[in-house]
Design an enzyme around this catalytic site. Structure first.
Site, short mmCIF file in Angstrom:
data_model
loop_
_atom_site.label_atom_id
_atom_site.label_comp_id
_atom_site.label_asym_id
_atom_site.label_seq_id
_atom_site.Cartn_x
_atom_site.Cartn_y
_atom_site.Cartn_z
CG PHE A 64 -0.32 0.11 2.55
CD1 PHE A 64 0.34 -0.97 3.13
CD2 PHE A 64 -0.36 1.30 3.26
CE1 PHE A 64 0.95 -0.86 4.37
CE2 PHE A 64 0.24 1.42 4.51
CZ PHE A 64 0.89 0.33 5.07
CB ILE A 182 8.73 -2.56 -0.24
CG1 ILE A 182 8.79 -3.90 0.53
CG2 ILE A 182 9.72 -2.51 -1.39
CD1 ILE A 182 8.26 -5.08 -0.26
CE LYS A 183 2.97 3.31 3.56
NZ LYS A 183 3.44 3.32 4.94
CB ALA A 184 4.99 -5.48 2.48
CE1 TYR A 188 3.97 0.71 8.52
CE2 TYR A 188 3.84 -0.77 6.65
CZ TYR A 188 4.17 0.45 7.18
OH TYR A 188 4.73 1.42 6.38
#
Ligand code: PMP
Length: 337
Positions: A64, A182-184, A188
């Site tokens: 995202f 990266i934004k995986a 989180y």
């Protein structure tokens, strides 16, 4: 009389238990929109769902982007650095090996429609997500669902953004384990561990160290500090997300604020003697760090260089700095920037 104290006496010493911090902060304040973009259509919020058997739901297989829309003084609104966010989304898709046929024009359409069709005229935080909705095991590559949610949110002044932080006992996931650049979605969970521990112990946020013991980043933001007038931030090889705001601020610091900048390894002990420090990110913008492990940063208040960077950032995002107009994508066609 004995100088030693018994185990019973030690146990009876009363220590104050720090109060858990509230789980929402002023900068978290966002509202839910009525309509959500899902695969080319705007659907009612309750209908924007994915299946329990999808690998996105089962294993967290998603990528995202979080970006901001700002209301400018002209009545126009702008998406800030949309191009850079879409570039990173493509990098996240590639590294995660997720099959996605949507073009950048489709992504941009999802962003703009989710703002326009909810009639959001002021500031908003926009989350553009690609969920793997295929069923199977964790290596499933598709099909995917493209979702975009625009949350209206108020602007928060710099003086209400300060936080008291601790150094997490959880280390940031190393690139040899999972790529944090990266934004995986799954990344989180590491942020969650640090933040939960911080809040339980009475802090607002945590800062993570790398497995090598160098400073990495916050759970949802990058970190920078000022020492002797130099702006210092850990390098992109310190298990950090390759942040759009971090590179924006490095550029503004050098060009508009006339600061020396250094991307270099940062030691934990430097956190305790920094003159100023802050977290930065698209959603957080700039959030001053007022103390680390109860050591006040500087005089424990928002520092002068942080304020200058904040002013420079505001000038850019509000469209007042015309030399950076290329970073702004207009939301509405009916008025000019
Ligand atoms: N690190 C992490 C872990 C984040 O979640 C974010 C927010 N996206 C950032 C850094 C800052 O990145 P950006 O400036 O691109 O929003």
């Amino acid at each position: 009389m004995s100088n030693t104290i018994s185990a019973d006496e030690v146990g009876s010493i009363e220590r104050p238990v720090p109060k858990p911090r509230p789980h929402t902060r002023p900068t978290d304040s966002i509202a839910n929109p009525e309509w959500i973009y899902v695969d080319g259509s705007m659907v009612a919020r309750a209908a924007a769902t994915i299946h329990v058997s999808s690998v996105a739901a089962r294993y967290g297989t998603s990528v995202f982007e979080g970006m901001c829309v700002y209301g400018g003084e002209s009545g126009q609104s702008f998406v800030f650095r949309a191009k850079e966010h879409l570039t990173r989304l493509r990098q996240s898709l590639r590294i995660m090996e997720i099959d996605c046929d949507y073009s950048d024009a489709d992504f941009m359409d999802a962003i703009l429609r989710s703002v326009r069709e909810n009639q959001i005229r002021g500031d908003a935080h926009v989350r553009l997500s690609v969920f793997v909705i295929g069923e199977g095991l964790s290596e499933c590559r598709g099909p995917i669902s493209l979702v975009c949610v625009a949350h209206p949110r108020p602007a928060t002044p710099i003086d209400q953004r300060g936080s008291h932080i601790n150094v997490s006992t959880w280390r940031r996931v190393d690139n040899s384990i999972m790529p944090m650049r990266i934004k995986a979605g799954a990344n989180y969970q590491n942020s969650r561990f640090g933040t939960m521990e911080a809040r339980r112990n009475g802090y607002d946020e945590a800062i993570f160290l790398t497995t090598a013991g160098k400073v990495s980043e916050g759970g949802h933001s990058c970190f920078a500090m000022v020492r002797n007038g130099v702006l210092i931030t850990p390098p992109v090889t310190a298990s950090i997300l390759e942040s759009v705001t971090r590179s924006t601020l490095l550029e503004l610091a050098a060009d508009d604020v006339d600061l020396r900048v250094q991307e270099r390894e940062v030691d934990r002990s430097e956190l305790y003697i920094a003159d100023e420090a802050f977290f930065c990110g698209s959603r957080k913008e700039i959030c001053p760090v007022l103390s680390v492990d109860r050591f006040p940063v500087g005089d424990g208040r928002v520092g002068p260089i942080t304020r200058r960077l904040w002013d420079a950032y505001q000038a850019v995002i509000r469209g007042r700095n015309k030399t950076r107009a290329g970073w702004l994508t207009p939301v509405w066609q009916d008025s000019k920037p």
